[in-house]
Enzyme design. Structure first.
Site, mmCIF file in Angstrom:
data_model
loop_
_atom_site.group_PDB
_atom_site.id
_atom_site.type_symbol
_atom_site.label_atom_id
_atom_site.label_comp_id
_atom_site.label_asym_id
_atom_site.label_seq_id
_atom_site.Cartn_x
_atom_site.Cartn_y
_atom_site.Cartn_z
ATOM 1 N N HIS A 27 0.846 -1.182 0.000
ATOM 2 C CA HIS A 27 0.000 0.000 0.000
ATOM 3 C C HIS A 27 0.882 1.232 0.000
ATOM 4 O O HIS A 27 1.666 1.444 0.915
ATOM 5 C CB HIS A 27 -0.847 -0.035 1.280
ATOM 6 C CG HIS A 27 -2.031 0.847 1.240
ATOM 7 N ND1 HIS A 27 -1.936 2.215 1.184
ATOM 8 C CD2 HIS A 27 -3.345 0.555 1.257
ATOM 9 C CE1 HIS A 27 -3.155 2.717 1.168
ATOM 10 N NE2 HIS A 27 -4.029 1.742 1.201
ATOM 11 N N HIS A 36 -4.024 3.667 11.156
ATOM 12 C CA HIS A 36 -2.985 4.681 11.135
ATOM 13 C C HIS A 36 -3.014 5.539 12.386
ATOM 14 O O HIS A 36 -4.066 5.847 12.909
ATOM 15 C CB HIS A 36 -3.249 5.591 9.912
ATOM 16 C CG HIS A 36 -2.095 6.462 9.524
ATOM 17 N ND1 HIS A 36 -2.252 7.611 8.789
ATOM 18 C CD2 HIS A 36 -0.767 6.353 9.760
ATOM 19 C CE1 HIS A 36 -1.079 8.167 8.579
ATOM 20 N NE2 HIS A 36 -0.154 7.437 9.162
ATOM 21 N N GLU A 52 -5.007 15.209 9.883
ATOM 22 C CA GLU A 52 -5.626 14.859 8.602
ATOM 23 C C GLU A 52 -7.072 15.347 8.585
ATOM 24 O O GLU A 52 -7.926 14.803 9.286
ATOM 25 C CB GLU A 52 -5.605 13.344 8.392
ATOM 26 C CG GLU A 52 -4.216 12.732 8.439
ATOM 27 C CD GLU A 52 -4.252 11.218 8.199
ATOM 28 O OE1 GLU A 52 -5.242 10.718 7.622
ATOM 29 O OE2 GLU A 52 -3.294 10.544 8.623
ATOM 30 N N HIS A 97 -8.937 13.748 11.705
ATOM 31 C CA HIS A 97 -8.201 12.800 12.533
ATOM 32 C C HIS A 97 -6.947 13.524 12.975
ATOM 33 O O HIS A 97 -6.040 13.773 12.176
ATOM 34 C CB HIS A 97 -7.907 11.523 11.741
ATOM 35 C CG HIS A 97 -9.167 10.842 11.279
ATOM 36 N ND1 HIS A 97 -9.350 10.347 10.014
ATOM 37 C CD2 HIS A 97 -10.347 10.618 11.933
ATOM 38 C CE1 HIS A 97 -10.564 9.829 9.912
ATOM 39 N NE2 HIS A 97 -11.194 9.984 11.060
ATOM 40 N N HIS A 110 -7.089 6.060 13.515
ATOM 41 C CA HIS A 110 -8.170 6.043 12.530
ATOM 42 C C HIS A 110 -7.896 4.941 11.533
ATOM 43 O O HIS A 110 -6.841 4.323 11.540
ATOM 44 C CB HIS A 110 -8.308 7.406 11.840
ATOM 45 C CG HIS A 110 -7.046 7.895 11.190
ATOM 46 N ND1 HIS A 110 -6.034 8.515 11.895
ATOM 47 C CD2 HIS A 110 -6.620 7.832 9.911
ATOM 48 C CE1 HIS A 110 -5.047 8.821 11.072
ATOM 49 N NE2 HIS A 110 -5.370 8.411 9.854
HETATM 50 FE FE LIG Z 1 -4.197 8.623 8.077
#
Ligand SMILES: [Fe+2]
Length: 444
Positions: free
Chosen positions: A293, A336, A342, A366, A372
């Site tokens: 990813h 994360h 964010e 977040h 999150h």
């Molecule tokens: Fe994130």
């Protein structure tokens, strides 16, 4: 609203452009910025976007040839800030995951609200006086800025329309900006926003410096947002008497002054400091094609860098329609915890990691080190889905403002807007322990 076909643009990012309104041929002085007398007896005025002595690669300035100099106005007086603020100490911190339902737009029969009056601040950090920080605003308006012009003395605006097209008059010319396009209007540039009806969107304000394209490193010379897809308006002017109100955002407060002429009286300009717009459809998406990813930074459109290498005051990141092809990989965004803040918004469609609840015109935040990730349904589905090549995010455009600053929530963002979804945390509560020891039994 002016006819879109009348609008003319030049392409390139941060280019040194030279343009004059065709009604005034020769309005741009040749070979000299500030002649004793300008063509058409105009005034020459420099707009500086960096210190005079900034290194040449970073130096930003434009010369504007205008009918009257900008200084011709009455004294500025404070006006009501509405819900716009740069004061981050008036509301207690809130580290929770936050999600907002779509922000209200002025409804049917509502009082007239223009772009400036319709600015509400959700969160931010830093200080306009020391030129370090960022703010995130929502705009929601239903009327045009009639005989009213705005400039931001504190920093740059990156405007992300979500509903309703914006016709924006600037000193440099006119731009039409539709949802799925963005525009950047930099510090000090005068502009007026004209709308066709209820309109809504997001504004990222940065105090530190200007947005740039991210370096591409091993990606090479092409990719992500290509410079030629950024459009800057060609010179356009009007010369008419008027009772114009000039509004300046200065040290976080709004001030108004009067003048007896249109501020859009620039018949020619040249320089590399100018507004621009960009169509998000033109973003060249790069992604993992084997396994694993890639971090969302591969989707960075624009960045405003801090003094720390690779660390942004704010990145503008998008999640465009694309192919997802990774093998043996949990494909949605990973779980994360981040040393950055964010803030996400949705222009249209459905975001892949939160199919429900995160709606166009809404948002999420977040904050620094706040955990999150995908909701329980997304985790379940993506852990078991057959991994064939598939399109994702068709018809969708989510975006993120990511900042190295710990963004403080405002009273409007946390309470007054009444759009915070108190049940947001519940999307993760069904996540089960799945761990089993090798003999199939849960470990004691
Ligand atoms: Fe994130």
């Amino acid at each position: 609203m002016a006819e879109p076909e009348a609008l003319k643009y030049m392409s390139g990012f941060g280019n040194e452009f030279a343009t004059e309104d065709p009604r005034c041929p020769g309005a741009l002085p040749e070979g000299q910025n500030n002649p004793q007398k300008c063509p058409y007896d105009m005034y020459a005025e420099q707009l500086s976007g960096t210190a005079f002595t900034a290194p040449r690669a970073h130096n930003k300035r434009s010369w504007l040839y205008r009918i009257r100099p900008s200084v011709l106005h009455t004294p500025f007086k404070p006006i009501n800030n509405g819900n716009m603020t740069n004061n981050w100490d008036s509301w207690p911190p809130n580290p929770n995951q936050l999600r907002w339902r779509p922000f209200d737009m002025p409804g049917e029969g509502a009082a007239e609200v223009d772009f400036v009056q319709g600015l509400s601040t959700v969160c931010g950090a830093g200080d306009t006086r020391s030129r370090h920080g960022a703010a995130i605003h929502i705009y929601a308006c239903n009327s045009s800025m009639s005989e009213k012009s705005f400039y931001n003395s504190d920093g740059d605006f990156l405007i992300v329309p979500q509903q309703g097209e914006l016709l924006i008059y600037t000193e440099f010319g006119k731009m039409l900006v539709n949802p799925n396009e963005i525009c950047v209007i930099q510090q000090g540039m005068k502009f007026s926003v004209f709308v066709n009806g209820p309109s809504r969107g997001y504004v990222l304000e940065v105090f530190d410096g200007h947005f740039t394209l991210p370096d591409l490193g091993p990606i090479g010379a092409n990719g992500l947002a290509n410079p030629r897809d950024f459009l800057t308006p060609m010179a356009w002017f009007e010369d008419r008497p008027s009772d114009y109100t000039m509004i300046s955002k200065f040290q976080g407060k709004l001030f108004a002054a009067g003048q007896r002429h249109s501020p859009y009286d620039v018949a020619a300009w040249h320089g590399n400091y100018h507004p621009y717009k960009y169509d998000l459809e033109k973003f060249m998406v790069i992604n993992a094609v084997a396994f694993d990813h890639a971090d969302p930074s591969i989707f960075t459109v624009l960045t405003c860098q801090s003094n720390k290498p690779g660390t942004a005051i704010a990145d503008f990141v998008i999640f465009p329609p694309r192919w997802s092809v990774q093998e043996r990989t949990f494909r949605p965004p990973y779980y994360h915890r981040n040393c950055m803040s964010e803030f996400m918004g949705l222009i249209k469609g459905k975001y892949e990691a939160k199919e429900e609840g995160f709606q166009p015109g809404g948002a999420s935040l977040h904050s620094m080190m706040t955990p999150h990730g995908p909701d329980a349904t997304c985790f379940e589905n993506a852990s078991n889905a057959p991994l064939k090549a598939e399109r994702i995010a068709d018809g969708t455009m989510a975006f993120m403002f990511e900042s190295c600053l710990s963004l403080a929530l405002t009273e409007w963002g946390d309470k007054t807007c009444q759009k915070v979804d108190p049940s947001y945390y519940e999307v993760w509560q069904p996540l089960q322990k799945r761990f089993k020891a090798e003999d199939g039994q849960a470990m004691a």
